[in-house]
Design a protein around this motif. Structure first.
Motif, PDB file in Angstrom:
ATOM      1  N   LYS A  21      79.051 -36.133  77.626  1.00 23.25           N
ATOM      2  CA  LYS A  21      78.868 -35.743  79.032  1.00 23.25           C
ATOM      3  C   LYS A  21      79.184 -36.897  79.980  1.00 23.25           C
ATOM      4  O   LYS A  21      79.901 -36.728  80.960  1.00 23.25           O
ATOM      5  CB  LYS A  21      77.425 -35.271  79.272  1.00 23.25           C
ATOM      6  CG  LYS A  21      77.067 -33.986  78.564  1.00 23.25           C
ATOM      7  CD  LYS A  21      75.690 -33.491  78.954  1.00 23.25           C
ATOM      8  CE  LYS A  21      74.554 -34.341  78.442  1.00 23.25           C
ATOM      9  NZ  LYS A  21      74.357 -34.317  76.998  1.00 23.25           N
ATOM     10  N   SER A  22      78.629 -38.068  79.664  1.00 21.21           N
ATOM     11  CA  SER A  22      78.844 -39.202  80.572  1.00 21.21           C
ATOM     12  C   SER A  22      80.309 -39.590  80.617  1.00 21.21           C
ATOM     13  O   SER A  22      80.836 -39.940  81.680  1.00 21.21           O
ATOM     14  CB  SER A  22      78.011 -40.402  80.123  1.00 21.21           C
ATOM     15  OG  SER A  22      76.656 -40.107  80.302  1.00 21.21           O
TER      16      SER A  22
ATOM     17  N   GLU B 168      82.811 -37.594  80.267  1.00 19.95           N
ATOM     18  CA  GLU B 168      83.518 -36.604  81.088  1.00 19.95           C
ATOM     19  C   GLU B 168      83.256 -36.842  82.579  1.00 19.95           C
ATOM     20  O   GLU B 168      84.159 -36.706  83.404  1.00 19.95           O
ATOM     21  CB  GLU B 168      83.083 -35.183  80.701  1.00 19.95           C
ATOM     22  CG  GLU B 168      83.548 -34.749  79.317  1.00 19.95           C
ATOM     23  CD  GLU B 168      85.072 -34.761  79.151  1.00 19.95           C
ATOM     24  OE1 GLU B 168      85.767 -34.228  80.024  1.00 19.95           O
ATOM     25  OE2 GLU B 168      85.550 -35.333  78.148  1.00 19.95           O
TER      26      GLU B 168
ATOM     27  N   GLU C 180      72.526 -38.259  87.136  1.00 17.62           N
ATOM     28  CA  GLU C 180      72.579 -38.182  85.670  1.00 17.62           C
ATOM     29  C   GLU C 180      71.210 -38.423  85.039  1.00 17.62           C
ATOM     30  O   GLU C 180      70.285 -38.879  85.690  1.00 17.62           O
ATOM     31  CB  GLU C 180      73.554 -39.245  85.142  1.00 17.62           C
ATOM     32  CG  GLU C 180      74.987 -38.897  85.429  1.00 17.62           C
ATOM     33  CD  GLU C 180      75.925 -39.953  84.889  1.00 17.62           C
ATOM     34  OE1 GLU C 180      76.450 -39.773  83.784  1.00 17.62           O
ATOM     35  OE2 GLU C 180      76.120 -40.978  85.588  1.00 17.62           O
TER      36      GLU C 180
ATOM     37  N   SER D 182      73.198 -33.456  86.138  1.00 11.09           N
ATOM     38  CA  SER D 182      73.048 -33.099  84.726  1.00 11.09           C
ATOM     39  C   SER D 182      71.687 -32.455  84.549  1.00 11.09           C
ATOM     40  O   SER D 182      70.703 -32.888  85.149  1.00 11.09           O
ATOM     41  CB  SER D 182      73.152 -34.340  83.840  1.00 11.09           C
ATOM     42  OG  SER D 182      72.043 -35.180  84.050  1.00 11.09           O
TER      43      SER D 182
ATOM     44  N   LEU E 206      79.169 -28.392  78.213  1.00  6.69           N
ATOM     45  CA  LEU E 206      80.120 -29.082  77.352  1.00  6.69           C
ATOM     46  C   LEU E 206      79.697 -28.828  75.905  1.00  6.69           C
ATOM     47  O   LEU E 206      78.674 -29.345  75.459  1.00  6.69           O
ATOM     48  CB  LEU E 206      80.079 -30.585  77.660  1.00  6.69           C
ATOM     49  CG  LEU E 206      81.263 -31.404  77.191  1.00  6.69           C
ATOM     50  CD1 LEU E 206      82.553 -30.926  77.808  1.00  6.69           C
ATOM     51  CD2 LEU E 206      81.043 -32.877  77.517  1.00  6.69           C
TER      52      LEU E 206
ATOM     53  N   LYS F 193      86.606 -29.059  81.091  1.00  6.38           N
ATOM     54  CA  LYS F 193      85.600 -28.814  82.135  1.00  6.38           C
ATOM     55  C   LYS F 193      85.842 -29.700  83.357  1.00  6.38           C
ATOM     56  O   LYS F 193      85.544 -29.311  84.486  1.00  6.38           O
ATOM     57  CB  LYS F 193      84.185 -29.068  81.591  1.00  6.38           C
ATOM     58  CG  LYS F 193      83.806 -28.174  80.429  1.00  6.38           C
ATOM     59  CD  LYS F 193      83.669 -26.738  80.877  1.00  6.38           C
ATOM     60  CE  LYS F 193      83.066 -25.829  79.820  1.00  6.38           C
ATOM     61  NZ  LYS F 193      83.902 -25.578  78.661  1.00  6.38           N
TER      62      LYS F 193
ATOM     63  N   PHE G 287      75.805 -29.752  85.219  1.00  3.39           N
ATOM     64  CA  PHE G 287      76.600 -30.109  84.055  1.00  3.39           C
ATOM     65  C   PHE G 287      75.640 -30.318  82.903  1.00  3.39           C
ATOM     66  O   PHE G 287      74.621 -31.003  83.044  1.00  3.39           O
ATOM     67  CB  PHE G 287      77.347 -31.411  84.381  1.00  3.39           C
ATOM     68  CG  PHE G 287      78.490 -31.702  83.463  1.00  3.39           C
ATOM     69  CD1 PHE G 287      79.564 -30.824  83.372  1.00  3.39           C
ATOM     70  CD2 PHE G 287      78.502 -32.846  82.691  1.00  3.39           C
ATOM     71  CE1 PHE G 287      80.632 -31.097  82.530  1.00  3.39           C
ATOM     72  CE2 PHE G 287      79.569 -33.133  81.852  1.00  3.39           C
ATOM     73  CZ  PHE G 287      80.641 -32.248  81.764  1.00  3.39           C
ATOM     74  N   THR G 288      75.933 -29.720  81.778  1.00  7.27           N
ATOM     75  CA  THR G 288      74.995 -29.862  80.665  1.00  7.27           C
ATOM     76  C   THR G 288      75.710 -29.798  79.316  1.00  7.27           C
ATOM     77  O   THR G 288      76.889 -29.466  79.255  1.00  7.27           O
ATOM     78  CB  THR G 288      73.884 -28.787  80.756  1.00  7.27           C
ATOM     79  OG1 THR G 288      72.921 -29.024  79.745  1.00  7.27           O
ATOM     80  CG2 THR G 288      74.437 -27.377  80.578  1.00  7.27           C
ATOM     81  N   GLY G 289      74.995 -30.119  78.292  1.00  3.61           N
ATOM     82  CA  GLY G 289      75.567 -30.110  76.940  1.00  3.61           C
ATOM     83  C   GLY G 289      74.623 -30.835  76.006  1.00  3.61           C
ATOM     84  O   GLY G 289      73.703 -31.515  76.451  1.00  3.61           O
TER      85      GLY G 289
END
Lengths: 535, 469
Positions: free
Chosen positions: B72-73, B75, B237, B270, B294, B43, B64-66
């Motif tokens: 996530k952080s 990435e 974030e 995020s 993600l 991603k 951006f999510t997951g």
């Protein structure tokens, strides 16, 4: 001693202490989470860990969090305390006092939102959490929970090593040795009954009596040990002994003695019956009633709301227990001045109770009384008065002329008359309620203090200052001892007393002189200080 | 944190810190690209591509999510490193820079404004552009707030100083703007103490503020480009953290989505994954190709056959952190499978097993240690599955179990989002994998259903298909 030795059983004090030692000696910063049930076992872990840390010159600090009304304040307080520490291991306990139960679990957001700040100091933090709080973390904030490593579970139960029974002014009157002998004899009979396969009711009855003997004497730890030795099928019966005793003590105004019993009953029932059970709901309700009596309204509310929801789920919307729950919650709202929330609940409860029990029932009378109290609080006297009269008449007929509930109604009606300036009508009712309470509940019951205060306020309104002082002093003595300084009733009575003194000191020189000579020692001292200007 | 693999159990805790990777040394030591291959591609590369195209042109905006613990952080940190030639990143957090309980959409905009101005003025060696912002832009800001008569009555509590560019006159507009920003940031951080009418008043003037902010953004980007050919990129974030009210999120990303649409700046935010599932997602001012999810790393295929590539990719992550000799034969794989591909679960399992082995005075993680660790984690899953008063929506266990079985059996209707699925996703009982976006059960949840007699399919060696091994 903490030893990194093999064969430590997980969940025991030595195991948890060893795991914490392993963690504490090799890291400088981090979070360990320990779920615990027994406070005694917890303290033992801390003691063992401290012994080991001292040898390595590592400091072990202890932070015991006090109850905070606002969770954010607790977090700020904790942060401040952590920031003062330079290094070492910190054992933090007492979270459950603020994050009490599942109804304010959402407040855990404040821990979640501040986790970076909490983690910032160079410290190894051990967070001691009760099972309820751990569940809150797991359920609501799994990402917060993942910050803890290790996550340990201290399952061992330990008894208080010193005095095996709690003493109190109330329970001292029961001979503890006699209680032990009786309990021991009953336990032996129970063993024989089990051995010969006696009917289960007989076994249950013996078990209850054996536990009851100890509980009545205040020997809670011994009772718990006895319970642990009983077969599982007998546990539900003996648990109710704790609840029964706790409720009795609540009625007697012995709140601090009632609380551990009710909490214990609740915990045992949850373990035995699961979270969702009508007995658990009843125990929650008992505890809530205690908190209400203690003026711990926030805690009471959470529990009452929980009981209501659980009763609806378990028994259906139309059940009597639901009506009672609605009523209990409404009364609490009423006490807090949340009248708009209280009224619909009370009306609904009254309708349900009438439908379920019929018009002629003491609970209907109680429910009518509660609605009258609400209208009274709102100043809707014309609506309140007939309802008070109706409730009083029903109680006298259905319960008896002499009953604590009748005394409540007399007191309430007197209050209504007083609010309307009908002092002549109010006085005899207040006096009657006071005397009835003294006869039925004992001279030192908190409800007696309420009666004393109410009568005092009435006399004050009539300018009968000399009669007011002894009543308030007596009331203050009761509430200071039974309810503690933070209880709303204590505050109210204290305020009445100070108002009286201040009024007398400023405007009533004749009464002042009189009180200086015949008043209580406390009054004399305060009046003297007021006169000399040092207060 | 050690930046080499642990070679003894005593070192394990030093390489299994679940914190996101941040430094270049940590990435070099521990980041494994293999993981991206089994979760639908890298991603970060997609984001990088979009940002590369946008440089010097249109503004790039993405969400951006997951699920929790998927990285996530990490990435986003990797992205920051990979794009540093073209972009200067301003990262801010809903938890530490805003008041997470009370923030309002406008706070985000004000924070971005203050941050970009301060970073533009900050000396280059401190991560800024070291540039003086034109007086015209500063005057616009001051003028806008001059009408905001209540601002200065608010309680503010500022901590930490703000570094201004060198040689600035104390009476200059810049000094005044700095003071204003200090007050603003205090307000934003302690939003609960702010008067409601101030917020309302400002919201009514959102359009004019947007103009002021955009002029400032243009100036700041121009200044940064002049000295380094970089542009500012905001990364917001922690808006996905549990506990931030859904209404706040909807206010920000739906009701006031115009802020994101109209602002002339690059940004990546995020968001909670539940927002992307919800019907509200249609109202986001981001198109589906601007939303990056993600996913988890699978250890099983949808038909419960072992997902060898997934397991291998997790093994590569583990091999970077721990010497394989620290496990008795077969135990590493057992831990990987029991983790369900979730690194936080994996690290916690290994730490637990490792400590048990140390207490037992052994130098390798054995079957008994793994059993104990799996049991502990499984009991946590069990506790988070039952019906509880902690749940916002009361859903009896039987309904959850029914949905879990549907997911296990790959019934398509199981994927239709509803409160049951949200709860199960939040409890991580259901995981989302990529490829064709499929859902699966965490292996420990499969164990639980097996123990309850709901799943009977055996794996042939005493376990259950799709469960721990």
């Amino acid at each position: 001693m903490v030893e990194a030795s093999s064969n430590l059983a997980p969940g025991t004090v030595p195991y948890v202490a060893a795991r914490l030692w392993l963690w504490a000696r090799r890291t400088e910063r981090g979070f360990a989470r320990v779920e615990f049930i027994s406070e005694v076992a917890r303290q033992e872990v801390v003691r063992q860990l401290r012994e080991k840390l001292v040898q390595k010159n590592i400091l072990l600090h202890e932070i015991i969090l006090l109850r905070h009304k606002a969770p954010l304040v607790l977090v700020q307080d904790l942060l401040e305390q952590l920031q003062k520490l330079e290094s070492g291991v910190v054992s933090i306990s007492g979270f459950e006092r603020t994050f009490l139960n599942e109804h304010n679990y959402h407040d855990l957001v404040y821990l979640n939102f501040n986790r970076e700040k909490l983690a910032a100091p160079l410290l190894r933090q051990i967070w001691w959490l009760t099972p309820t709080l751990v569940e809150g973390f797991l359920r609501g904030f799994p990402d917060l929970d993942s910050w803890f490593m290790p996550r340990l579970n201290l399952r061992e139960l330990r008894s208080v090593p010193l005095s095996p029974f709690q003493s109190s002014t109330h329970t001292q009157s029961i001979d503890i040795d006699d209680a032990r002998r009786r309990s021991s004899e009953l336990s032996n009979r129970l063993k024989r009954a089990i051995a010969v396969g006696a009917p289960e009711e007989d076994q249950a009855s013996l078990a209850r009596a054996a536990v009851s003997a100890l509980v009545e004497a205040g020997a809670l730890q011994e009772a718990k040990v006895l319970i642990q030795s009983l077969p599982e099928k007998l546990l539900a019966g003996v648990t109710s002994e704790f609840a029964r005793r706790g409720t009795t003590l609540t009625t007697q105004g012995l709140y601090s003695e009632a609380e551990p019993l009710l909490v214990q009953a609740l915990q045992m029932q949850k373990r035995l019956l699961g979270e969702e059970h009508s007995d658990v709901a009843a125990s929650l309700n008992n505890l809530a009633a205690l908190y209400k009596s203690q003026g711990r309204y926030d805690e009471a509310e959470m529990l009452f709301v929980q009981v209501l929801a659980m009763s609806k789920r378990l028994l259906g919307e139309g059940h009597l227990d639901v009506a009672i729950s609605l009523n209990n919650l409404a009364v609490l709202y009423d006490l807090q001045g949340r009248y708009e929330e209280a009224e619909p609940l009370l009306v609904q409860a009254l309708e349900m109770i009438k439908r379920l029990l019929g018009e002629e029932h003491p609970d209907v009378a109680q429910s009518i009384n509660n609605l009258a109290v609400l209208y009274d609080s709102q100043g809707r006297y014309d609506k309140a008065e007939p309802l008070y009269m109706q409730a009083l008449e029903m109680k006298q007929r259905l319960l008896s002329e002499e009953h604590p509930s009748v005394a409540n109604s007399l007191n309430n009606l007197a209050g209504l008359y007083e609010s309307q300036g009908r002092y002549e009508e109010a006085e005899p009712l207040y006096v009657q309620a006071l005397k009835m309470r003294q006869r039925l509940l004992g001279e030192e019951h908190p409800d007696v203090a309420i009666s004393l205060n109410n009568l005092a306020v009435l006399y004050d309104s009539q300018g009968r200052y000399e009669e007011v002082e002894p009543l308030l002093v007596q009331a203050l003595k009761i509430v200071a001892e039974k309810l503690g300084p933070e209880h709303p009733n204590t505050t109210t009575i204290c305020q009445s007393y100070l108002d009286l003194l201040s009024n007398v000191a400023q405007h009533q020189p004749a009464v002042l002189e009189r009180l200086l000579s015949v008043g209580s020692p406390m009054t004399k001292r305060l009046m003297e200080e007021m006169r000399t200007g040092s207060l | 944190m050690l930046t080499r693999k642990a070679t003894s159990l005593e070192e394990v805790y030093q390489t299994l810190d679940p914190k996101p990777l941040e430094t270049e040394a940590e990435f070099d030591a521990f980041y494994r690209f293999e993981v991206n291959e089994v979760r639908g591609g890298d991603k970060v590369q997609r984001l990088k591509l979009g940002l590369g195209r946008a440089h010097g042109g249109a503004h790039y905006k993405a969400l951006f999510t997951g699920h929790q613990g998927v990285g996530k952080s990490t990435e986003l940190s990797r992205l920051t490193q990979e794009i540093h030639e073209q972009y200067q990143v301003i990262r801010f957090s809903a938890l530490s820079d805003l008041d997470p309980v009370n923030f309002k959409p406008l706070d985000v905009l004000l924070l971005m404004m203050a941050e970009v101005a301060e970073r533009t003025a900050l000396p280059r060696e401190k991560g800024g552009a070291g540039q003086k912002i034109p007086e015209q832009s500063l005057r616009e800001i001051l003028d806008w707030f001059a009408q905001d008569k209540n601002t200065y009555e608010q309680k503010t509590d500022i901590s930490g100083g703000i570094e201004a560019g060198a040689g600035i006159d104390a009476t200059s507009p810049w000094t005044k703007v700095l003071g204003l920003f200090a007050k603003l940031k205090g307000e934003i951080k302690y939003a609960s103490t702010r008067k409601e009418e101030v917020v309302e008043y400002r919201l009514r003037r959102l359009n004019s503020l947007m103009q002021v902010v955009n002029n400032l953004m243009d100036e700041c980007n121009k200044l940064l480009r002049q000295i380094s050919n970089q542009e500012w990129l905001f990364i917001g974030e922690d808006f996905d953290k549990v506990g931030i009210a859904a209404t706040q999120i909807e206010d920000l990303f739906i009701k006031y989505s115009s802020i994101f649409r109209d602002i002339r700046s690059h940004l990546i935010f995020s968001i909670p994954i539940a927002l992307d599932y919800s019907t509200q997602a249609n109202y986001l001012s981001f198109s589906s190709d601007q939303i990056f999810i993600l996913p988890d790393t699978p250890v099983y295929h949808p038909d419960q056959e072992p997902h060898e590539e997934g397991r291998q990719s997790i093994a590569s992550v583990l091999d970077a952190r721990l010497d394989s000799n620290l496990f008795e034969e077969g135990q590493k794989l057992r831990l990987i499978v029991a983790s369900g591909g979730n690194l936080r679960n994996l690290f916690s399992l290994i730490s637990e097993a490792s400590d048990t082995a140390i207490l037992d005075k052994r130098d390798k993680i054995g079957a008994r240690d793994v059993d104990a660790a799996i049991n502990e984690l499984r009991s946590n899953y069990e506790r988070s599955l039952g019906q509880s008063v902690f749940d916002k929506v009361q859903i009896p266990y039987v309904n959850k179990a029914e949905r879990l079985m549907q997911v296990y059996n790959q019934q398509k209707e199981a994927q239709v989002p509803d409160p049951v699925l949200y709860l199960l996703l939040q409890a991580r009982a259901v995981q989302e994998f990529n490829g064709s976006r499929w859902f699966g059960l965490h292996p420990l949840v499969v164990d639980i259903l097996h123990a309850q007699g709901r799943i009977l399919q055996s794996d042939g060696v005493g376990g259950v298909r799709g469960g721990s091994i």
